[in-house]
Design a protein around this motif. Sequence first.
Motif, PDB file in Angstrom:
ATOM      1  N   CYS A 131      34.861 -14.012  53.799  1.00 20.27           N
ATOM      2  CA  CYS A 131      34.384 -13.006  54.766  1.00 20.27           C
ATOM      3  C   CYS A 131      32.935 -12.698  54.389  1.00 20.27           C
ATOM      4  N   THR A 132      32.059 -13.575  54.773  1.00 23.29           N
ATOM      5  CA  THR A 132      30.677 -13.565  54.293  1.00 23.29           C
ATOM      6  C   THR A 132      29.821 -12.434  54.849  1.00 23.29           C
ATOM      7  N   SER A 133      30.331 -11.688  55.832  1.00 24.53           N
ATOM      8  CA  SER A 133      29.589 -10.548  56.378  1.00 24.53           C
ATOM      9  C   SER A 133      30.221  -9.212  55.997  1.00 24.53           C
ATOM     10  N   LEU A 134      31.298  -9.243  55.215  1.00 23.02           N
ATOM     11  CA  LEU A 134      32.018  -8.011  54.884  1.00 23.02           C
ATOM     12  C   LEU A 134      31.132  -7.097  54.049  1.00 23.02           C
ATOM     13  N   ALA A 135      30.775  -5.952  54.623  1.00 27.37           N
ATOM     14  CA  ALA A 135      29.899  -4.992  53.949  1.00 27.37           C
ATOM     15  C   ALA A 135      30.681  -3.847  53.326  1.00 27.37           C
ATOM     16  N   THR A 161      52.711  -2.326  55.146  1.00 30.63           N
ATOM     17  CA  THR A 161      52.721  -2.071  53.708  1.00 30.63           C
ATOM     18  C   THR A 161      52.056  -3.197  52.925  1.00 30.63           C
ATOM     19  N   SER A 162      51.649  -4.256  53.615  1.00 27.49           N
ATOM     20  CA  SER A 162      51.064  -5.397  52.931  1.00 27.49           C
ATOM     21  C   SER A 162      49.995  -6.058  53.790  1.00 27.49           C
ATOM     22  N   ILE A 163      48.928  -6.498  53.139  1.00 28.19           N
ATOM     23  CA  ILE A 163      47.949  -7.400  53.740  1.00 28.19           C
ATOM     24  C   ILE A 163      48.268  -8.750  53.091  1.00 28.19           C
ATOM     25  N   PRO A 164      49.021  -9.606  53.780  1.00 23.01           N
ATOM     26  CA  PRO A 164      49.481 -10.852  53.155  1.00 23.01           C
ATOM     27  C   PRO A 164      48.356 -11.834  52.842  1.00 23.01           C
ATOM     28  N   LYS A 165      48.706 -12.862  52.100  1.00 17.84           N
ATOM     29  CA  LYS A 165      47.719 -13.874  51.718  1.00 17.84           C
ATOM     30  C   LYS A 165      47.071 -14.488  52.960  1.00 17.84           C
ATOM     31  N   ARG A 166      45.793 -14.781  52.827  1.00 16.84           N
ATOM     32  CA  ARG A 166      44.977 -15.464  53.829  1.00 16.84           C
ATOM     33  C   ARG A 166      44.814 -14.684  55.141  1.00 16.84           C
ATOM     34  N   THR A 167      45.166 -13.407  55.192  1.00 17.09           N
ATOM     35  CA  THR A 167      45.136 -12.645  56.446  1.00 17.09           C
ATOM     36  C   THR A 167      43.793 -12.748  57.153  1.00 17.09           C
ATOM     37  N   PHE A 168      42.710 -12.497  56.461  1.00 19.80           N
ATOM     38  CA  PHE A 168      41.374 -12.512  57.075  1.00 19.80           C
ATOM     39  C   PHE A 168      40.492 -13.626  56.497  1.00 19.80           C
ATOM     40  N   GLU A 169      41.089 -14.607  55.893  1.00 21.63           N
ATOM     41  CA  GLU A 169      40.325 -15.683  55.257  1.00 21.63           C
ATOM     42  C   GLU A 169      39.361 -16.342  56.250  1.00 21.63           C
ATOM     43  N   SER A 170      38.113 -16.444  55.858  1.00 22.50           N
ATOM     44  CA  SER A 170      37.042 -17.077  56.647  1.00 22.50           C
ATOM     45  C   SER A 170      36.750 -16.371  57.972  1.00 22.50           C
ATOM     46  N   CYS A 171      36.993 -15.075  58.019  1.00 22.47           N
ATOM     47  CA  CYS A 171      36.567 -14.266  59.177  1.00 22.47           C
ATOM     48  C   CYS A 171      35.118 -13.871  58.898  1.00 22.47           C
ATOM     49  N   SER A 172      34.228 -14.781  59.147  1.00 16.78           N
ATOM     50  CA  SER A 172      32.840 -14.662  58.700  1.00 16.78           C
ATOM     51  C   SER A 172      32.020 -13.614  59.448  1.00 16.78           C
ATOM     52  N   SER A 173      32.539 -13.056  60.550  1.00 18.56           N
ATOM     53  CA  SER A 173      31.820 -12.005  61.286  1.00 18.56           C
ATOM     54  C   SER A 173      32.347 -10.605  60.990  1.00 18.56           C
ATOM     55  N   THR A 217      45.015 -13.013  43.826  1.00 24.60           N
ATOM     56  CA  THR A 217      43.893 -13.764  43.280  1.00 24.60           C
ATOM     57  C   THR A 217      42.890 -14.121  44.372  1.00 24.60           C
ATOM     58  N   ASN A 218      41.643 -14.153  44.002  1.00 26.91           N
ATOM     59  CA  ASN A 218      40.548 -14.559  44.896  1.00 26.91           C
ATOM     60  C   ASN A 218      40.508 -13.789  46.218  1.00 26.91           C
ATOM     61  N   VAL A 219      40.936 -12.545  46.190  1.00 28.51           N
ATOM     62  CA  VAL A 219      40.966 -11.720  47.409  1.00 28.51           C
ATOM     63  C   VAL A 219      39.572 -11.588  48.010  1.00 28.51           C
ATOM     64  N   PHE A 220      38.572 -11.373  47.156  1.00 31.66           N
ATOM     65  CA  PHE A 220      37.205 -11.171  47.634  1.00 31.66           C
ATOM     66  C   PHE A 220      36.272 -12.324  47.246  1.00 31.66           C
ATOM     67  N   ALA A 221      36.814 -13.524  47.098  1.00 31.62           N
ATOM     68  CA  ALA A 221      35.975 -14.679  46.775  1.00 31.62           C
ATOM     69  C   ALA A 221      35.061 -14.996  47.958  1.00 31.62           C
ATOM     70  N   ASN A 222      33.828 -15.318  47.665  1.00 33.84           N
ATOM     71  CA  ASN A 222      32.828 -15.651  48.695  1.00 33.84           C
ATOM     72  C   ASN A 222      32.593 -14.508  49.680  1.00 33.84           C
ATOM     73  N   VAL A 223      32.672 -13.289  49.157  1.00 39.86           N
ATOM     74  CA  VAL A 223      32.336 -12.069  49.893  1.00 39.86           C
ATOM     75  C   VAL A 223      31.046 -11.567  49.253  1.00 39.86           C
ATOM     76  N   PRO A 224      30.137 -10.958  50.025  1.00 38.87           N
ATOM     77  CA  PRO A 224      28.883 -10.478  49.412  1.00 38.87           C
ATOM     78  C   PRO A 224      29.147  -9.568  48.209  1.00 38.87           C
ATOM     79  N   ASN A 225      28.357  -9.741  47.155  1.00 39.36           N
ATOM     80  CA  ASN A 225      28.527  -8.896  45.973  1.00 39.36           C
ATOM     81  C   ASN A 225      28.008  -7.478  46.212  1.00 39.36           C
TER      82      ASN A 225
END
Length: 164
Positions: free
Chosen positions: A105-109, A72-84, A123-131
């Motif tokens: 998550c710099t490759s999240l499409a 029921t939740s995707i907690p904080k930092r779950t996938f943080e910096s999973c760059s692939s 907050t900042n859920v999608f920070a540094n994710v491709p726009n």
Amino acid sequence: GVTSLNSSTFTQCTSLTNISIPDGMVSIYNYVFSYCTSLTSVQFPDTITTLGYGIFNNCSSLTGVVLSKNITSIPKRTFESCSSLTEIEIPSLVTEIGDTAFLGCTSLASITLLPPNPPTLGTNVFANVPNTLKIYVPAASVSAYQAANGWSAYASQIEAIPSN
């Protein structure tokens, strides 16, 4: 008989590449797989109901995750910096996505959200994710997501889940 993985159980286990959690597991606690830099895929059984925070933090090779349909939740930092990580599907029972869950998550499409109602967004859920991130939601829910607190910042990226 094991029903949970305690905090940091496999942290920094750099030789771990694939995980298939067995049926019967109910809870996975904080940072269990963090910094497992060779981990590429994980599959959760639907018996899992609870995820701790940061469980995949800095798993830089992670490309595939199949989450339990019963979380029921995707907690904080779950996938943080999973760059692939390039794509993920969020199960329909999720009501909350925590702070920095996908930060870096710099490759999240694309992210496909199955909940009919927009989950609360930290907050900042999608920070540094491709726009160019595509956010797919149920067709009947597009307007609700586009107007929801937090989600409205991504209104132009929210679309109906493509039909196969």
